[in-house]
Motif scaffolding. Structure first.
Motif, PDB file in Angstrom:
ATOM      1  N   VAL A 158      44.131  37.079  42.363  1.00  0.00           N
ATOM      2  CA  VAL A 158      45.125  36.981  41.287  1.00  0.00           C
ATOM      3  C   VAL A 158      44.558  36.183  40.118  1.00  0.00           C
ATOM      4  N   LEU A 159      43.898  35.075  40.422  1.00  0.00           N
ATOM      5  CA  LEU A 159      43.353  34.215  39.371  1.00  0.00           C
ATOM      6  C   LEU A 159      42.322  34.951  38.537  1.00  0.00           C
ATOM      7  N   VAL A 160      41.347  35.577  39.188  1.00  0.00           N
ATOM      8  CA  VAL A 160      40.286  36.275  38.452  1.00  0.00           C
ATOM      9  C   VAL A 160      40.847  37.487  37.723  1.00  0.00           C
ATOM     10  N   GLY A 161      41.701  38.261  38.410  1.00  0.00           N
ATOM     11  CA  GLY A 161      42.254  39.458  37.779  1.00  0.00           C
ATOM     12  C   GLY A 161      43.069  39.141  36.551  1.00  0.00           C
ATOM     13  N   ASP A 162      43.979  38.191  36.647  1.00  0.00           N
ATOM     14  CA  ASP A 162      44.812  37.829  35.494  1.00  0.00           C
ATOM     15  C   ASP A 162      43.983  37.265  34.347  1.00  0.00           C
ATOM     16  N   ALA A 163      42.999  36.422  34.690  1.00  0.00           N
ATOM     17  CA  ALA A 163      42.184  35.790  33.652  1.00  0.00           C
ATOM     18  C   ALA A 163      41.390  36.813  32.870  1.00  0.00           C
ATOM     19  N   LEU A 164      40.803  37.783  33.561  1.00  0.00           N
ATOM     20  CA  LEU A 164      39.982  38.771  32.874  1.00  0.00           C
ATOM     21  C   LEU A 164      40.834  39.785  32.108  1.00  0.00           C
ATOM     22  N   LEU A 165      41.921  40.244  32.722  1.00  0.00           N
ATOM     23  CA  LEU A 165      42.731  41.268  32.077  1.00  0.00           C
ATOM     24  C   LEU A 165      43.355  40.775  30.778  1.00  0.00           C
ATOM     25  N   SER A 166      43.609  39.495  30.687  1.00  0.00           N
ATOM     26  CA  SER A 166      44.192  38.963  29.446  1.00  0.00           C
ATOM     27  C   SER A 166      43.213  39.052  28.290  1.00  0.00           C
ATOM     28  N   PHE A 167      41.908  39.213  28.579  1.00  0.00           N
ATOM     29  CA  PHE A 167      40.901  39.292  27.511  1.00  0.00           C
ATOM     30  C   PHE A 167      40.351  40.703  27.311  1.00  0.00           C
ATOM     31  N   ILE A 168      40.186  41.461  28.406  1.00  0.00           N
ATOM     32  CA  ILE A 168      39.478  42.741  28.284  1.00  0.00           C
ATOM     33  C   ILE A 168      40.408  43.941  28.393  1.00  0.00           C
ATOM     34  N   GLY A 169      41.679  43.743  28.735  1.00  0.00           N
ATOM     35  CA  GLY A 169      42.605  44.856  28.833  1.00  0.00           C
ATOM     36  C   GLY A 169      42.442  45.616  30.131  1.00  0.00           C
ATOM     37  N   ILE A 170      43.046  46.816  30.161  1.00  0.00           N
ATOM     38  CA  ILE A 170      43.102  47.604  31.393  1.00  0.00           C
ATOM     39  C   ILE A 170      42.402  48.942  31.177  1.00  0.00           C
ATOM     40  N   GLY A 171      41.602  49.357  32.158  1.00  0.00           N
ATOM     41  CA  GLY A 171      40.896  50.623  32.082  1.00  0.00           C
ATOM     42  C   GLY A 171      39.910  50.743  33.227  1.00  0.00           C
ATOM     43  N   PRO A 172      39.202  51.867  33.311  1.00  0.00           N
ATOM     44  CA  PRO A 172      38.270  52.066  34.432  1.00  0.00           C
ATOM     45  C   PRO A 172      37.145  51.042  34.461  1.00  0.00           C
ATOM     46  N   TRP A 173      36.472  50.827  33.305  1.00  0.00           N
ATOM     47  CA  TRP A 173      35.363  49.878  33.318  1.00  0.00           C
ATOM     48  C   TRP A 173      35.860  48.454  33.522  1.00  0.00           C
ATOM     49  N   GLN A 174      37.084  48.179  33.025  1.00  0.00           N
ATOM     50  CA  GLN A 174      37.652  46.847  33.268  1.00  0.00           C
ATOM     51  C   GLN A 174      37.888  46.628  34.752  1.00  0.00           C
ATOM     52  N   LEU A 175      38.341  47.688  35.460  1.00  0.00           N
ATOM     53  CA  LEU A 175      38.548  47.583  36.906  1.00  0.00           C
ATOM     54  C   LEU A 175      37.243  47.220  37.611  1.00  0.00           C
ATOM     55  N   GLY A 176      36.164  47.912  37.246  1.00  0.00           N
ATOM     56  CA  GLY A 176      34.876  47.619  37.865  1.00  0.00           C
ATOM     57  C   GLY A 176      34.421  46.193  37.602  1.00  0.00           C
ATOM     58  N   LEU A 177      34.604  45.739  36.371  1.00  0.00           N
ATOM     59  CA  LEU A 177      34.194  44.382  36.031  1.00  0.00           C
ATOM     60  C   LEU A 177      35.018  43.347  36.790  1.00  0.00           C
ATOM     61  N   VAL A 178      36.315  43.590  36.899  1.00  0.00           N
ATOM     62  CA  VAL A 178      37.190  42.651  37.617  1.00  0.00           C
ATOM     63  C   VAL A 178      36.776  42.559  39.089  1.00  0.00           C
ATOM     64  N   VAL A 179      36.464  43.696  39.709  1.00  0.00           N
ATOM     65  CA  VAL A 179      36.054  43.687  41.107  1.00  0.00           C
ATOM     66  C   VAL A 179      34.749  42.917  41.283  1.00  0.00           C
ATOM     67  N   VAL A 180      33.768  43.180  40.405  1.00  0.00           N
ATOM     68  CA  VAL A 180      32.481  42.475  40.501  1.00  0.00           C
ATOM     69  C   VAL A 180      32.668  40.975  40.365  1.00  0.00           C
ATOM     70  N   MET A 181      33.425  40.565  39.360  1.00  0.00           N
ATOM     71  CA  MET A 181      33.621  39.136  39.121  1.00  0.00           C
ATOM     72  C   MET A 181      34.429  38.489  40.255  1.00  0.00           C
ATOM     73  N   SER A 182      35.369  39.219  40.804  1.00  0.00           N
ATOM     74  CA  SER A 182      36.159  38.687  41.919  1.00  0.00           C
ATOM     75  C   SER A 182      35.286  38.446  43.141  1.00  0.00           C
ATOM     76  N   ILE A 183      34.407  39.408  43.429  1.00  0.00           N
ATOM     77  CA  ILE A 183      33.522  39.251  44.590  1.00  0.00           C
ATOM     78  C   ILE A 183      32.559  38.094  44.383  1.00  0.00           C
ATOM     79  N   LEU A 184      32.004  37.980  43.183  1.00  0.00           N
ATOM     80  CA  LEU A 184      31.091  36.865  42.904  1.00  0.00           C
ATOM     81  C   LEU A 184      31.806  35.525  43.044  1.00  0.00           C
ATOM     82  N   ALA A 185      33.041  35.466  42.553  1.00  0.00           N
ATOM     83  CA  ALA A 185      33.813  34.228  42.677  1.00  0.00           C
ATOM     84  C   ALA A 185      34.108  33.922  44.145  1.00  0.00           C
ATOM     85  N   ALA A 186      34.410  34.963  44.921  1.00  0.00           N
ATOM     86  CA  ALA A 186      34.694  34.753  46.342  1.00  0.00           C
ATOM     87  C   ALA A 186      33.456  34.255  47.082  1.00  0.00           C
ATOM     88  N   PHE A 187      32.300  34.840  46.771  1.00  0.00           N
ATOM     89  CA  PHE A 187      31.061  34.391  47.406  1.00  0.00           C
ATOM     90  C   PHE A 187      30.736  32.950  47.039  1.00  0.00           C
TER      91      PHE A 187
END
Length: 373
Positions: free
Chosen positions: A58-87
């Motif tokens: 929730v933290l990573v998704g909300d933080a990124l979406l507020s800056f980059i908006g919603i779309g296919p490439w945004q989804l990919g970026l959110v997933v990558v950043m979420s996994i990196l943050a989790a690791f």
């Protein structure tokens, strides 16, 4: 286990539906069943992982979406950043998976389903809490779980020790190699046993219905896991040297064969005495018989590999004595005292009866088959 999962899924669905107003709650029953499905003994950590993963997603998704908006490439970026943050926070797979899946939900469902973040949080808490409550109120029998897990590990050790004794008797190198390879492949059985012991401890700690199992047989099994693993490792070394002894055509005295058979009998008796909730006196006696036979064989004409076999028999017997409840120091003391001291055959005959039935470790004859539990 099936009944637990069914009750937990229904309860989680109803609670989520009533408390959050979600007409079709999905994640709450999934979280409940997923928590129950993990290895017994890991359910409390599993609930923590669920909540941490959801929070991070929730933290990573909300933080990124507020800056980059919603779309296919945004989804990919959110997933990558979420996994990196989790690791960065935890290397546990459950945390990473929950973080990534929550980020996907936030990215794809937020525009159509407001407050999905709150629903995900609540469902994670509800599902995990229901699973934990179900495990406490409807616990599995911890002794049954541990016995079921211990059976394959103990059976494997008995069978391969017996096979090794037969291979030494018949000088059958292929049979010895099969026993060696089978014992090498028992890591999964040991892992299951360790998890079962951890799970039994969790159940007896959390569930009042299982508190009576805290001591007695369960404590025996808990003490058994680590020394049993050492006994298997040392037995593996012993079998490898037995293969070499056969290959090099070294002498194999009868006492060496009887020592290996005595180890197999020790494991079998240890299992039976634990199951019968008896103090393992007979298993200890058989372990010391193995040491006595090894001491007798040491005085015979043996080669280098045969010497290693006898040394590993001593070490394995010590491990099994520790598994029976003795301290390491006491086990070592008894092994040192027993080495080379065979019991009086006339006393054994009197215990066995006039027909000789019940002899502890008869020597294998060519063609003898491996014993079964």
């Amino acid at each position: 286990m099936a009944l637990q999962a069914g009750i937990a899924a229904v309860t989680a669905w109803l609670l989520s539906h009533e408390l959050t107003g979600n007409p079709s709650p999905v994640f709450a029953p999934l979280a409940a069943v997923g928590t129950l499905a993990v290895s017994v003994g890991q359910r409390v950590p599993r609930i923590v992982e669920l909540v941490v993963g959801v929070a991070l997603g929730v933290l990573v998704g909300d933080a990124l979406l507020s800056f980059i908006g919603i779309g296919p490439w945004q989804l990919g970026l959110v997933v990558v950043m979420s996994i990196l943050a989790a690791f960065a926070l935890s290397s546990r797979a459950a945390v990473v998976i929950q973080t990534a899946s929550t980020a996907v939900l936030i990215t794809t469902l937020s525009p159509q389903a407001p407050n999905v973040e709150f629903s995900r949080f609540v469902d994670a808490l509800l599902g995990g809490g229901v699973a934990l409550a179900t495990a406490i109120l409807l616990p599995v029998n911890p002794l049954r779980v541990v016995r079921r897990a211990a059976g394959p590990a103990l059976r494997t050790l008995v069978e391969q020790l017996t096979e090794t004794a037969a291979a030494l008797c018949e000088r059958d190198i292929e049979r010895a190699i099969r026993a060696r390879d089978r014992l090498r492949g028992n890591q999964e059985e040991l892992r299951v046993l360790r998890e079962a012991v951890a799970g039994a401890r969790e159940v007896t700690r959390l569930s009042p219905l299982s508190w009576r199992h805290r001591h007695g047989v369960l404590s025996h099994y808990a003490r058994t896991a680590e020394p049993l693993e050492r006994a298997m490792s040392n037995s593996g070394t012993m079998i490898r040297r037995a293969v070499t002894a056969i290959e090099d055509k070294e002498p194999v005295p009868p006492a060496m064969i009887n020592a290996v058979l005595a180890l197999a009998g020790t494991v079998r008796t240890l299992r039976d005495e634990f199951a019968a909730r008896r103090e393992p006196h007979d298993a200890r006696a058989k372990a010391l018989q193995a040491v006595q036979h090894a001491g007798a064989a040491y005085g015979d004409d043996i080669g280098f590999s045969g010497t290693v076999v006898l040394a590993q028999i001593r070490t394995t017997a010590s491990d099994l004595l520790v598994a029976s409840g003795l301290s390491q120091a006491e086990a070592n003391r008894q092994v040192r005292c027993a080495f080379g001291r065979l019991p009086d055959p006339s006393q054994q005959a009197r215990r066995s009866g006039p027909t000789g039935k019940g002899a502890d470790h008869p020597r294998l004859t060519p063609g003898a088959s491996a014993g079964r539990l």
